[in-house]
Design a protein around this motif. Sequence first.
Motif, PDB file in Angstrom:
ATOM      1  N   ILE A  69      -0.644  -5.269  -7.119  1.00 50.56           N
ATOM      2  CA  ILE A  69       0.914  -4.818  -6.829  1.00 50.56           C
ATOM      3  C   ILE A  69       0.977  -4.149  -5.928  1.00 50.56           C
ATOM      4  O   ILE A  69       1.998  -4.047  -5.156  1.00 50.56           O
ATOM      5  CB  ILE A  69       1.515  -4.559  -8.088  1.00 50.56           C
ATOM      6  CG1 ILE A  69       1.366  -5.264  -9.357  1.00 50.56           C
ATOM      7  CG2 ILE A  69       2.707  -3.827  -7.939  1.00 50.56           C
ATOM      8  CD1 ILE A  69       2.308  -6.405  -9.092  1.00 50.56           C
ATOM      9  N   SER A  70       0.063  -3.023  -5.550  1.00 55.98           N
ATOM     10  CA  SER A  70       0.135  -2.073  -4.624  1.00 55.98           C
ATOM     11  C   SER A  70       0.090  -2.869  -3.210  1.00 55.98           C
ATOM     12  O   SER A  70       0.841  -2.314  -2.419  1.00 55.98           O
ATOM     13  CB  SER A  70      -0.964  -1.161  -4.847  1.00 55.98           C
ATOM     14  OG  SER A  70      -0.793  -0.428  -5.879  1.00 55.98           O
ATOM     15  N   SER A  71      -0.849  -3.564  -2.994  1.00 56.74           N
ATOM     16  CA  SER A  71      -0.794  -4.518  -1.821  1.00 56.74           C
ATOM     17  C   SER A  71       0.288  -5.322  -1.519  1.00 56.74           C
ATOM     18  O   SER A  71       0.771  -5.427  -0.225  1.00 56.74           O
ATOM     19  CB  SER A  71      -2.128  -5.480  -1.899  1.00 56.74           C
ATOM     20  OG  SER A  71      -3.187  -4.788  -2.002  1.00 56.74           O
ATOM     21  N   PHE A  72       0.834  -6.023  -2.654  1.00 59.96           N
ATOM     22  CA  PHE A  72       2.159  -6.671  -2.355  1.00 59.96           C
ATOM     23  C   PHE A  72       3.361  -5.879  -1.876  1.00 59.96           C
ATOM     24  O   PHE A  72       3.987  -6.045  -0.899  1.00 59.96           O
ATOM     25  CB  PHE A  72       2.448  -7.364  -3.664  1.00 59.96           C
ATOM     26  CG  PHE A  72       3.548  -8.458  -3.453  1.00 59.96           C
ATOM     27  CD1 PHE A  72       3.469  -9.598  -3.137  1.00 59.96           C
ATOM     28  CD2 PHE A  72       4.885  -7.864  -3.969  1.00 59.96           C
ATOM     29  CE1 PHE A  72       4.341 -10.400  -3.098  1.00 59.96           C
ATOM     30  CE2 PHE A  72       5.771  -8.938  -4.044  1.00 59.96           C
ATOM     31  CZ  PHE A  72       5.664 -10.067  -3.365  1.00 59.96           C
ATOM     32  N   ALA A  73       3.321  -4.471  -2.604  1.00 61.28           N
ATOM     33  CA  ALA A  73       4.407  -3.658  -2.309  1.00 61.28           C
ATOM     34  C   ALA A  73       4.223  -2.974  -0.893  1.00 61.28           C
ATOM     35  O   ALA A  73       5.119  -2.906  -0.086  1.00 61.28           O
ATOM     36  CB  ALA A  73       4.296  -2.342  -3.398  1.00 61.28           C
ATOM     37  N   ILE A  74       3.200  -2.738  -0.494  1.00 63.00           N
ATOM     38  CA  ILE A  74       2.714  -2.278   1.101  1.00 63.00           C
ATOM     39  C   ILE A  74       3.362  -3.364   1.936  1.00 63.00           C
ATOM     40  O   ILE A  74       3.864  -3.326   3.044  1.00 63.00           O
ATOM     41  CB  ILE A  74       1.385  -2.317   1.288  1.00 63.00           C
ATOM     42  CG1 ILE A  74       0.914  -0.859   0.569  1.00 63.00           C
ATOM     43  CG2 ILE A  74       1.032  -2.118   2.785  1.00 63.00           C
ATOM     44  CD1 ILE A  74      -0.684  -0.535   0.496  1.00 63.00           C
ATOM     45  N   ALA A  75       2.969  -4.694   1.758  1.00 60.94           N
ATOM     46  CA  ALA A  75       3.561  -5.827   2.442  1.00 60.94           C
ATOM     47  C   ALA A  75       5.159  -5.947   2.609  1.00 60.94           C
ATOM     48  O   ALA A  75       5.726  -5.881   3.578  1.00 60.94           O
ATOM     49  CB  ALA A  75       3.117  -7.446   1.846  1.00 60.94           C
ATOM     50  N   GLY A  76       5.519  -5.817   1.398  1.00 60.96           N
ATOM     51  CA  GLY A  76       7.201  -5.615   1.335  1.00 60.96           C
ATOM     52  C   GLY A  76       7.674  -4.457   2.085  1.00 60.96           C
ATOM     53  O   GLY A  76       8.391  -4.516   2.676  1.00 60.96           O
ATOM     54  N   SER A  77       6.970  -3.203   2.336  1.00 61.90           N
ATOM     55  CA  SER A  77       7.319  -2.137   3.015  1.00 61.90           C
ATOM     56  C   SER A  77       7.330  -2.403   4.418  1.00 61.90           C
ATOM     57  O   SER A  77       8.237  -1.918   4.891  1.00 61.90           O
ATOM     58  CB  SER A  77       6.458  -0.961   2.699  1.00 61.90           C
ATOM     59  OG  SER A  77       5.251  -1.246   3.419  1.00 61.90           O
ATOM     60  N   PHE A  78       6.570  -3.376   5.124  1.00 61.16           N
ATOM     61  CA  PHE A  78       6.732  -3.640   6.590  1.00 61.16           C
ATOM     62  C   PHE A  78       7.891  -4.585   6.683  1.00 61.16           C
ATOM     63  O   PHE A  78       8.393  -4.375   7.628  1.00 61.16           O
ATOM     64  CB  PHE A  78       5.348  -4.536   6.864  1.00 61.16           C
ATOM     65  CG  PHE A  78       4.379  -3.672   6.971  1.00 61.16           C
ATOM     66  CD1 PHE A  78       4.177  -2.432   7.845  1.00 61.16           C
ATOM     67  CD2 PHE A  78       3.069  -3.821   6.259  1.00 61.16           C
ATOM     68  CE1 PHE A  78       3.193  -1.865   8.024  1.00 61.16           C
ATOM     69  CE2 PHE A  78       2.122  -2.765   6.310  1.00 61.16           C
ATOM     70  CZ  PHE A  78       1.982  -1.924   7.112  1.00 61.16           C
ATOM     71  N   VAL A  79       8.465  -5.435   5.831  1.00 58.66           N
ATOM     72  CA  VAL A  79       9.401  -6.154   5.980  1.00 58.66           C
ATOM     73  C   VAL A  79      10.795  -5.204   5.883  1.00 58.66           C
ATOM     74  O   VAL A  79      11.772  -5.333   6.801  1.00 58.66           O
ATOM     75  CB  VAL A  79       9.598  -7.225   4.971  1.00 58.66           C
ATOM     76  CG1 VAL A  79      10.898  -7.950   4.702  1.00 58.66           C
ATOM     77  CG2 VAL A  79       8.521  -8.135   4.694  1.00 58.66           C
ATOM     78  N   LEU A  80      10.776  -4.269   5.092  1.00 55.72           N
ATOM     79  CA  LEU A  80      11.775  -3.491   4.986  1.00 55.72           C
ATOM     80  C   LEU A  80      11.992  -2.521   6.251  1.00 55.72           C
ATOM     81  O   LEU A  80      12.980  -2.092   6.738  1.00 55.72           O
ATOM     82  CB  LEU A  80      11.656  -2.355   3.741  1.00 55.72           C
ATOM     83  CG  LEU A  80      11.896  -2.992   2.354  1.00 55.72           C
ATOM     84  CD1 LEU A  80      11.728  -1.972   1.402  1.00 55.72           C
ATOM     85  CD2 LEU A  80      13.149  -3.482   2.170  1.00 55.72           C
ATOM     86  N   LEU A  81      10.787  -2.271   6.805  1.00 54.97           N
ATOM     87  CA  LEU A  81      10.750  -1.516   8.075  1.00 54.97           C
ATOM     88  C   LEU A  81      11.458  -2.266   9.172  1.00 54.97           C
ATOM     89  O   LEU A  81      12.025  -1.548   9.773  1.00 54.97           O
ATOM     90  CB  LEU A  81       9.203  -1.030   8.344  1.00 54.97           C
ATOM     91  CG  LEU A  81       8.977  -0.201   9.255  1.00 54.97           C
ATOM     92  CD1 LEU A  81       9.117   1.295   8.902  1.00 54.97           C
ATOM     93  CD2 LEU A  81       7.436  -0.511   9.809  1.00 54.97           C
TER      94      LEU A  81
END
Length: 200
Positions: A69-81
């Motif tokens: 989940i943490s890795s998935f959330a980090i990937a999502g953070s780049f999209v939000l960025l």
Amino acid sequence: MNLNALQILSAFIVLFAVIDILGSIPLILNIKKQGNKINAFQASSISLLILLLFFFLGEPLLGLFGVDISSFAIAGSFVLLVMAFEMIFGINIFKHEDSPTGATIVPIAFPLIAGAGSFTTLLSLRAEFDSINIIIALFINILIVFFVLKSTNKVEKIIGEGGVYLLQKFFGIILLAMAIRLFLSNFANLLTQFLPALKG
């Protein structure tokens, strides 16, 4: 089945804060101004379907690919960025001209509504509340999402172009802060997982 009004209310408030559809109004208006069409019903329905699938199958599905989940959330953070940069600097990174659905599926349904933050939140709520109460809270949130997506043009008329511009910049910075927080919190989780292994 154990219906509990307090659990429904608590889950609703948490999901409402995470999805933050009201705060996304400037982003939605910005996407529409780029010439992209948004189907409110389709975006809401797809978001609900994605979130329900992830609610029941998310953790084992990510496990199949060796993704936590943490890795998935980090990937999502780049999209939000990237989305935040679009709003703050007035640049156009996401391209949807060739898509028959416009921006309905990407980035509105995913990852704006059904994104890493809401995925992680759903899995966290499962540890605290009964599933039926979380599902009801999620359904209410998606109803609100639908009505907001349907009325964004009315909001634009009320606040005017200047108001939209200011909101885009302000919420762009908020979105940037959310992306950084999502990255840092989940990066810290990964470090706590891997540091003991590295020391060993």
